[in-house]
Design a protein around this motif. Structure first.
Motif, PDB file in Angstrom:
ATOM      1  N   HIS A  97       0.843  -1.191   0.000  1.00 26.21           N
ATOM      2  CA  HIS A  97       0.000   0.000   0.000  1.00 26.21           C
ATOM      3  C   HIS A  97       0.884   1.248   0.000  1.00 26.21           C
ATOM      4  O   HIS A  97       0.955   1.976   0.992  1.00 26.21           O
ATOM      5  N   PRO A  98       1.575   1.517  -1.102  1.00 26.76           N
ATOM      6  CA  PRO A  98       2.460   2.694  -1.136  1.00 26.76           C
ATOM      7  C   PRO A  98       1.694   3.994  -0.965  1.00 26.76           C
ATOM      8  O   PRO A  98       0.498   4.076  -1.276  1.00 26.76           O
ATOM      9  N   VAL A  99       2.390   5.005  -0.469  1.00 31.61           N
ATOM     10  CA  VAL A  99       1.785   6.312  -0.275  1.00 31.61           C
ATOM     11  C   VAL A  99       1.451   6.924  -1.639  1.00 31.61           C
ATOM     12  O   VAL A  99       2.258   6.879  -2.573  1.00 31.61           O
ATOM     13  N   VAL A 100       0.272   7.486  -1.742  1.00 27.81           N
ATOM     14  CA  VAL A 100      -0.175   8.099  -2.997  1.00 27.81           C
ATOM     15  C   VAL A 100       0.740   9.276  -3.358  1.00 27.81           C
ATOM     16  O   VAL A 100       1.055  10.121  -2.510  1.00 27.81           O
ATOM     17  N   GLY A 101       1.180   9.289  -4.602  1.00 26.60           N
ATOM     18  CA  GLY A 101       2.050  10.361  -5.087  1.00 26.60           C
ATOM     19  C   GLY A 101       3.516  10.141  -4.826  1.00 26.60           C
ATOM     20  O   GLY A 101       4.331  11.005  -5.167  1.00 26.60           O
ATOM     21  N   ASP A 102       3.882   9.004  -4.232  1.00 28.21           N
ATOM     22  CA  ASP A 102       5.285   8.741  -3.918  1.00 28.21           C
ATOM     23  C   ASP A 102       6.014   8.308  -5.190  1.00 28.21           C
ATOM     24  O   ASP A 102       5.770   7.220  -5.715  1.00 28.21           O
ATOM     25  N   PRO A 103       6.926   9.133  -5.713  1.00 30.62           N
ATOM     26  CA  PRO A 103       7.586   8.812  -6.979  1.00 30.62           C
ATOM     27  C   PRO A 103       8.645   7.725  -6.849  1.00 30.62           C
ATOM     28  O   PRO A 103       9.051   7.142  -7.849  1.00 30.62           O
ATOM     29  N   ARG A 104       9.079   7.447  -5.646  1.00 29.80           N
ATOM     30  CA  ARG A 104      10.186   6.511  -5.449  1.00 29.80           C
ATOM     31  C   ARG A 104       9.726   5.109  -5.068  1.00 29.80           C
ATOM     32  O   ARG A 104      10.324   4.114  -5.494  1.00 29.80           O
ATOM     33  N   TYR A 105       8.674   5.010  -4.295  1.00 33.25           N
ATOM     34  CA  TYR A 105       8.235   3.707  -3.807  1.00 33.25           C
ATOM     35  C   TYR A 105       6.843   3.316  -4.300  1.00 33.25           C
ATOM     36  O   TYR A 105       6.380   2.213  -4.006  1.00 33.25           O
ATOM     37  N   GLY A 106       6.190   4.206  -5.017  1.00 29.98           N
ATOM     38  CA  GLY A 106       4.855   3.913  -5.522  1.00 29.98           C
ATOM     39  C   GLY A 106       4.838   3.774  -7.028  1.00 29.98           C
ATOM     40  O   GLY A 106       5.880   3.673  -7.677  1.00 29.98           O
ATOM     41  N   PRO A 107       3.635   3.774  -7.623  1.00 25.53           N
ATOM     42  CA  PRO A 107       3.527   3.707  -9.085  1.00 25.53           C
ATOM     43  C   PRO A 107       4.242   4.865  -9.752  1.00 25.53           C
ATOM     44  O   PRO A 107       4.282   5.975  -9.229  1.00 25.53           O
ATOM     45  N   ARG A 108       4.803   4.611 -10.910  1.00 34.11           N
ATOM     46  CA  ARG A 108       5.546   5.659 -11.617  1.00 34.11           C
ATOM     47  C   ARG A 108       4.655   6.818 -12.004  1.00 34.11           C
ATOM     48  O   ARG A 108       5.057   7.978 -11.937  1.00 34.11           O
ATOM     49  N   ARG A 109       3.425   6.515 -12.405  1.00 34.64           N
ATOM     50  CA  ARG A 109       2.505   7.572 -12.805  1.00 34.64           C
ATOM     51  C   ARG A 109       1.675   7.979 -11.588  1.00 34.64           C
ATOM     52  O   ARG A 109       0.921   7.186 -11.045  1.00 34.64           O
ATOM     53  N   SER A 110       1.830   9.219 -11.170  1.00 35.33           N
ATOM     54  CA  SER A 110       1.150   9.691  -9.970  1.00 35.33           C
ATOM     55  C   SER A 110      -0.298  10.045 -10.269  1.00 35.33           C
ATOM     56  O   SER A 110      -0.574  10.775 -11.223  1.00 35.33           O
ATOM     57  N   PRO A 111      -1.253   9.545  -9.468  1.00 37.27           N
ATOM     58  CA  PRO A 111      -2.640   9.965  -9.658  1.00 37.27           C
ATOM     59  C   PRO A 111      -2.842  11.401  -9.176  1.00 37.27           C
ATOM     60  O   PRO A 111      -2.043  11.918  -8.387  1.00 37.27           O
ATOM     61  N   PHE A 112      -3.869  12.036  -9.654  1.00 38.49           N
ATOM     62  CA  PHE A 112      -4.263  13.385  -9.225  1.00 38.49           C
ATOM     63  C   PHE A 112      -3.236  14.470  -9.602  1.00 38.49           C
ATOM     64  O   PHE A 112      -3.321  15.589  -9.102  1.00 38.49           O
ATOM     65  N   ASN A 113      -2.235  14.144 -10.453  1.00 37.34           N
ATOM     66  CA  ASN A 113      -1.213  15.123 -10.853  1.00 37.34           C
ATOM     67  C   ASN A 113      -0.551  15.782  -9.636  1.00 37.34           C
ATOM     68  O   ASN A 113      -0.438  17.008  -9.551  1.00 37.34           O
ATOM     69  N   LEU A 114      -0.107  14.981  -8.703  1.00 34.79           N
ATOM     70  CA  LEU A 114       0.444  15.483  -7.445  1.00 34.79           C
ATOM     71  C   LEU A 114       1.905  15.892  -7.581  1.00 34.79           C
ATOM     72  O   LEU A 114       2.660  15.285  -8.338  1.00 34.79           O
TER      73      LEU A 114
END
Length: 312
Positions: free
Chosen positions: A248-265
Protein backbone atom coordinates in the motif's frame (compact mmCIF):
# COMPACT_ATOMS: atom_id res chain seq x y z
CA UNK A 1 43.09 15.77 -3.84
CA UNK A 2 41.08 12.70 -4.81
CA UNK A 3 40.28 9.91 -2.38
CA UNK A 4 41.21 6.42 -3.61
CA UNK A 5 38.80 3.55 -2.98
CA UNK A 6 39.80 -0.02 -3.82
CA UNK A 7 37.10 -2.68 -4.15
CA UNK A 8 37.43 -6.41 -4.80
CA UNK A 9 34.65 -8.19 -6.67
CA UNK A 10 33.46 -11.37 -4.92
CA UNK A 11 33.04 -14.48 -7.04
CA UNK A 12 29.26 -14.57 -6.50
CA UNK A 13 28.89 -11.18 -8.25
CA UNK A 14 30.27 -12.53 -11.53
CA UNK A 15 28.21 -11.35 -14.50
CA UNK A 16 26.82 -8.17 -12.92
CA UNK A 17 27.12 -4.82 -14.68
CA UNK A 18 29.91 -2.68 -13.29
CA UNK A 19 27.84 0.51 -12.88
CA UNK A 20 25.05 -1.27 -10.97
CA UNK A 21 27.54 -3.13 -8.78
CA UNK A 22 29.51 -0.02 -7.86
CA UNK A 23 26.33 1.90 -7.01
CA UNK A 24 25.35 -0.92 -4.68
CA UNK A 25 28.74 -1.13 -2.99
CA UNK A 26 29.57 2.55 -2.49
CA UNK A 27 27.63 4.44 0.17
CA UNK A 28 25.95 7.60 -1.09
CA UNK A 29 27.02 7.12 -4.74
CA UNK A 30 24.17 6.88 -7.25
CA UNK A 31 24.30 4.91 -10.48
CA UNK A 32 24.31 8.13 -12.52
CA UNK A 33 27.27 9.39 -10.46
CA UNK A 34 29.08 6.09 -11.10
CA UNK A 35 28.58 6.55 -14.84
CA UNK A 36 29.99 10.06 -14.57
CA UNK A 37 33.08 8.73 -12.79
CA UNK A 38 33.49 6.09 -15.50
CA UNK A 39 33.17 8.70 -18.27
CA UNK A 40 35.84 10.82 -16.57
CA UNK A 41 38.24 7.87 -16.40
CA UNK A 42 38.21 7.76 -12.60
CA UNK A 43 37.38 4.05 -12.45
CA UNK A 44 40.09 1.60 -13.49
CA UNK A 45 40.86 -2.07 -13.23
CA UNK A 46 44.14 -2.99 -11.57
CA UNK A 47 45.74 -3.80 -14.91
CA UNK A 48 45.15 -0.17 -15.85
CA UNK A 49 42.23 -0.51 -18.26
CA UNK A 50 39.27 1.84 -18.03
CA UNK A 51 36.07 -0.21 -18.20
CA UNK A 52 32.73 0.99 -19.51
CA UNK A 53 29.49 1.11 -17.55
CA UNK A 54 28.24 -2.14 -19.13
CA UNK A 55 31.43 -4.07 -18.28
CA UNK A 56 30.46 -7.49 -16.95
CA UNK A 57 32.27 -8.48 -13.80
CA UNK A 58 34.40 -11.62 -13.91
CA UNK A 59 34.70 -12.03 -10.15
CA UNK A 60 37.96 -11.61 -8.25
CA UNK A 61 39.14 -8.45 -10.02
CA UNK A 62 40.13 -5.36 -8.07
CA UNK A 63 38.74 -1.98 -9.03
CA UNK A 64 40.17 1.47 -8.26
CA UNK A 65 37.78 4.38 -7.86
CA UNK A 66 39.25 7.89 -7.56
CA UNK A 67 36.68 10.08 -5.82
CA UNK A 68 37.06 13.86 -6.13
CA UNK A 69 36.65 15.78 -2.91
CA UNK A 70 33.16 17.28 -2.74
CA UNK A 71 32.88 21.02 -3.16
CA UNK A 72 32.51 22.79 0.17
CA UNK A 73 29.06 24.28 0.58
CA UNK A 74 28.46 27.60 2.26
CA UNK A 75 25.14 27.93 4.05
CA UNK A 76 23.73 31.44 3.86
CA UNK A 77 20.66 32.92 5.56
CA UNK A 78 17.81 33.55 3.12
CA UNK A 79 14.61 35.60 3.69
CA UNK A 80 12.14 32.74 3.22
CA UNK A 81 8.72 32.89 4.88
CA UNK A 82 8.22 30.35 7.68
CA UNK A 83 5.01 29.01 9.20
CA UNK A 84 6.11 29.23 12.85
CA UNK A 85 3.99 27.33 15.38
CA UNK A 86 6.12 28.08 18.46
CA UNK A 87 9.39 29.79 19.30
CA UNK A 88 11.43 30.64 22.40
CA UNK A 89 15.11 31.17 23.19
CA UNK A 90 15.87 27.43 22.88
CA UNK A 91 13.71 25.96 20.12
CA UNK A 92 11.60 26.81 17.10
CA UNK A 93 8.73 24.67 15.79
CA UNK A 94 7.67 25.12 12.16
CA UNK A 95 5.18 23.65 9.72
CA UNK A 96 7.35 22.76 6.72
CA UNK A 97 5.67 23.03 3.31
CA UNK A 98 5.73 20.24 0.78
CA UNK A 99 8.61 20.71 -1.66
CA UNK A 100 11.07 22.30 0.78
CA UNK A 101 14.36 20.51 1.47
CA UNK A 102 15.32 20.53 5.17
CA UNK A 103 19.06 21.21 4.84
CA UNK A 104 21.53 22.08 2.05
CA UNK A 105 23.23 19.35 0.03
CA UNK A 106 24.87 19.19 -3.39
CA UNK A 107 22.16 20.20 -5.86
CA UNK A 108 20.06 21.85 -3.16
CA UNK A 109 22.26 24.61 -1.78
CA UNK A 110 19.53 27.26 -1.52
CA UNK A 111 15.90 27.60 -0.49
CA UNK A 112 16.10 25.05 2.32
CA UNK A 113 14.57 25.17 5.76
CA UNK A 114 18.04 25.71 7.27
CA UNK A 115 18.59 28.77 5.04
CA UNK A 116 15.27 30.17 6.26
CA UNK A 117 15.95 29.35 9.92
CA UNK A 118 19.36 31.01 9.87
CA UNK A 119 17.80 34.21 8.52
CA UNK A 120 15.00 34.18 11.08
CA UNK A 121 16.92 32.99 14.17
CA UNK A 122 20.38 34.37 13.49
CA UNK A 123 21.99 31.27 14.98
CA UNK A 124 21.27 27.58 15.55
CA UNK A 125 22.97 24.76 17.42
CA UNK A 126 26.23 23.61 15.85
CA UNK A 127 26.20 19.94 16.87
CA UNK A 128 25.30 18.66 13.40
CA UNK A 129 27.86 20.82 11.59
CA UNK A 130 27.58 23.71 9.17
CA UNK A 131 25.14 22.05 6.74
CA UNK A 132 22.58 20.88 9.30
CA UNK A 133 22.65 23.41 12.15
CA UNK A 134 19.83 22.91 14.63
CA UNK A 135 18.38 19.93 12.80
CA UNK A 136 17.44 17.11 15.18
CA UNK A 137 15.02 15.17 12.96
CA UNK A 138 14.12 15.52 9.30
CA UNK A 139 11.20 15.34 6.92
CA UNK A 140 11.58 14.34 3.29
CA UNK A 141 11.41 17.13 0.72
CA UNK A 142 7.87 16.28 -0.38
CA UNK A 143 6.58 15.39 3.09
CA UNK A 144 4.88 18.35 4.75
CA UNK A 145 4.43 18.98 8.44
CA UNK A 146 5.82 19.81 11.84
CA UNK A 147 9.51 19.90 12.66
CA UNK A 148 11.42 21.24 15.69
CA UNK A 149 14.89 22.79 15.46
CA UNK A 150 17.33 23.66 18.25
CA UNK A 151 18.74 27.16 18.71
CA UNK A 152 21.58 26.08 21.02
CA UNK A 153 23.58 22.97 21.84
CA UNK A 154 21.84 22.30 25.17
CA UNK A 155 18.45 22.23 23.47
CA UNK A 156 19.85 20.06 20.67
CA UNK A 157 21.17 17.47 23.12
CA UNK A 158 17.84 17.39 24.98
CA UNK A 159 15.82 16.86 21.81
CA UNK A 160 18.26 14.33 20.36
CA UNK A 161 18.01 12.25 23.56
CA UNK A 162 14.23 12.05 23.11
CA UNK A 163 14.60 11.01 19.47
CA UNK A 164 17.06 8.29 20.49
CA UNK A 165 14.78 7.06 23.29
CA UNK A 166 11.76 7.00 20.89
CA UNK A 167 9.85 9.20 23.35
CA UNK A 168 9.05 11.98 20.88
CA UNK A 169 5.46 11.73 19.61
CA UNK A 170 5.32 11.82 15.82
CA UNK A 171 1.97 11.22 14.12
CA UNK A 172 1.38 11.45 10.37
CA UNK A 173 -1.53 11.40 7.95
CA UNK A 174 -0.98 9.24 4.88
CA UNK A 175 -3.19 8.48 1.90
CA UNK A 176 -2.18 5.10 0.53
CA UNK A 177 -3.11 2.96 -2.44
CA UNK A 178 -5.60 0.14 -1.99
CA UNK A 179 -7.89 -1.02 0.79
CA UNK A 180 -5.97 -1.70 3.99
CA UNK A 181 -7.74 -4.74 5.40
CA UNK A 182 -6.80 -4.51 9.08
CA UNK A 183 -8.22 -1.50 10.97
CA UNK A 184 -4.92 -1.06 12.77
CA UNK A 185 -1.50 -2.69 12.66
CA UNK A 186 2.15 -2.72 13.67
CA UNK A 187 4.88 -3.04 11.06
CA UNK A 188 8.19 -4.31 12.38
CA UNK A 189 10.59 -4.74 9.47
CA UNK A 190 14.27 -3.65 9.36
CA UNK A 191 15.24 -0.93 6.88
CA UNK A 192 18.56 -0.44 5.11
CA UNK A 193 19.93 0.80 1.79
CA UNK A 194 18.52 -0.85 -1.31
CA UNK A 195 21.12 -3.36 -2.57
CA UNK A 196 21.20 -1.83 -6.08
CA UNK A 197 19.65 1.64 -6.00
CA UNK A 198 21.52 3.53 -3.27
CA UNK A 199 19.05 6.41 -3.48
CA UNK A 200 16.33 4.15 -2.12
CA UNK A 201 15.76 2.35 1.16
CA UNK A 202 14.28 -1.13 1.46
CA UNK A 203 13.12 -3.73 3.95
CA UNK A 204 16.20 -5.92 4.18
CA UNK A 205 18.15 -8.02 6.63
CA UNK A 206 21.50 -6.77 5.30
CA UNK A 207 23.13 -3.71 6.91
CA UNK A 208 19.74 -2.63 8.23
CA UNK A 209 18.34 -1.12 11.43
CA UNK A 210 15.23 -1.87 13.44
CA UNK A 211 12.17 -0.01 12.17
CA UNK A 212 8.70 -0.02 13.76
CA UNK A 213 5.61 1.76 12.43
CA UNK A 214 2.06 1.77 13.83
CA UNK A 215 -0.98 2.62 11.71
CA UNK A 216 -4.73 3.06 12.09
CA UNK A 217 -7.27 3.30 9.28
CA UNK A 218 -9.25 6.55 9.44
CA UNK A 219 -11.24 6.38 6.19
CA UNK A 220 -11.66 4.04 3.23
CA UNK A 221 -12.29 5.14 -0.34
CA UNK A 222 -12.54 3.39 -3.69
CA UNK A 223 -8.95 2.27 -4.22
CA UNK A 224 -7.44 4.31 -1.38
CA UNK A 225 -7.15 4.39 2.42
CA UNK A 226 -6.48 7.31 4.75
CA UNK A 227 -4.22 6.29 7.63
CA UNK A 228 -2.99 7.77 10.87
CA UNK A 229 0.61 6.60 11.19
CA UNK A 230 2.79 6.79 14.29
CA UNK A 231 6.54 6.33 14.20
CA UNK A 232 8.20 4.34 16.96
CA UNK A 233 11.59 4.56 15.23
CA UNK A 234 12.70 7.13 12.67
CA UNK A 235 14.56 5.58 9.77
CA UNK A 236 15.05 7.28 6.42
CA UNK A 237 11.81 7.07 4.35
CA UNK A 238 10.39 4.74 7.03
CA UNK A 239 6.66 5.25 6.44
CA UNK A 240 7.07 5.25 2.66
CA UNK A 241 9.13 2.04 2.72
CA UNK A 242 6.92 0.22 5.22
CA UNK A 243 3.69 1.05 3.41
CA UNK A 244 5.16 -0.04 0.07
CA UNK A 245 6.33 -3.24 1.81
CA UNK A 246 2.70 -3.88 2.83
CA UNK A 247 1.59 -3.37 -0.76
CA UNK A 248 0.00 0.00 0.00
CA UNK A 249 2.46 2.69 -1.14
CA UNK A 250 1.78 6.31 -0.28
CA UNK A 251 -0.18 8.10 -3.00
CA UNK A 252 2.05 10.36 -5.09
CA UNK A 253 5.28 8.74 -3.92
CA UNK A 254 7.59 8.81 -6.98
CA UNK A 255 10.19 6.51 -5.45
CA UNK A 256 8.24 3.71 -3.81
CA UNK A 257 4.85 3.91 -5.52
CA UNK A 258 3.53 3.71 -9.09
CA UNK A 259 5.55 5.66 -11.62
CA UNK A 260 2.50 7.57 -12.80
CA UNK A 261 1.15 9.69 -9.97
CA UNK A 262 -2.64 9.97 -9.66
CA UNK A 263 -4.26 13.39 -9.23
CA UNK A 264 -1.21 15.12 -10.85
CA UNK A 265 0.44 15.48 -7.44
CA UNK A 266 3.74 17.30 -6.81
CA UNK A 267 4.78 14.63 -4.28
CA UNK A 268 3.55 12.06 -1.80
CA UNK A 269 0.47 12.71 0.35
CA UNK A 270 2.25 12.29 3.67
CA UNK A 271 1.90 14.93 6.38
CA UNK A 272 3.53 15.14 9.82
CA UNK A 273 0.44 16.50 11.56
CA UNK A 274 1.34 16.09 15.23
CA UNK A 275 4.60 16.48 17.14
CA UNK A 276 4.94 16.14 20.91
CA UNK A 277 8.02 16.30 23.15
CA UNK A 278 9.32 17.54 26.47
CA UNK A 279 10.89 20.99 26.28
CA UNK A 280 14.63 20.21 26.16
CA UNK A 281 15.51 22.84 28.78
CA UNK A 282 12.40 23.46 30.91
CA UNK A 283 11.12 19.88 30.85
CA UNK A 284 7.40 20.62 30.32
CA UNK A 285 5.48 18.68 27.65
CA UNK A 286 4.62 20.48 24.41
CA UNK A 287 2.40 19.22 21.59
CA UNK A 288 1.66 20.82 18.24
CA UNK A 289 -0.76 20.02 15.42
CA UNK A 290 -1.11 21.34 11.88
CA UNK A 291 -3.61 20.47 9.12
CA UNK A 292 -2.44 18.93 5.84
CA UNK A 293 -1.62 21.30 2.96
CA UNK A 294 -4.39 22.37 0.53
CA UNK A 295 -3.42 19.81 -2.14
CA UNK A 296 -3.85 16.97 0.39
CA UNK A 297 -7.18 18.35 1.63
CA UNK A 298 -8.45 18.80 -1.94
CA UNK A 299 -7.73 15.17 -2.85
CA UNK A 300 -9.54 14.01 0.29
CA UNK A 301 -12.52 16.21 -0.51
CA UNK A 302 -12.69 14.83 -4.08
CA UNK A 303 -12.55 11.25 -2.78
CA UNK A 304 -15.27 11.94 -0.22
CA UNK A 305 -17.50 13.47 -2.92
CA UNK A 306 -17.01 10.40 -5.11
CA UNK A 307 -17.79 8.20 -2.10
CA UNK A 308 -21.06 10.08 -1.61
CA UNK A 309 -21.81 9.69 -5.32
CA UNK A 310 -21.46 13.39 -6.07
CA UNK A 311 -18.48 13.17 -8.37
CA UNK A 312 -19.76 10.55 -10.76
Amino acid sequence: MNRLVILEVPAEDRGKRLDAWLAGEMEGISRSRVRQLLDEGLVTLFEGTRPKANYRLRGGEKIRVSLPEPARLEVRPEPITLDILYEDEDIIVVNKPQGMVVHPAPGNEHGTLVNALLYHCGDLSGINGILRPGIVHRLDKDTSGILVAAKNDAAHRGLAAQVKAHSMKRVYLALVHGTVAEPRGRIEAPIGRHPVDRQRMAVTGKNSREAITHYRVLEQFEGYSLLEVRLETGRTHQIRVHMAYLGHPVVGDPRYGPRRSPFNLPGQLLHAGCLGFNHPVRGDYLEFTAPPPPVFLQVLENLRREKRGEGK
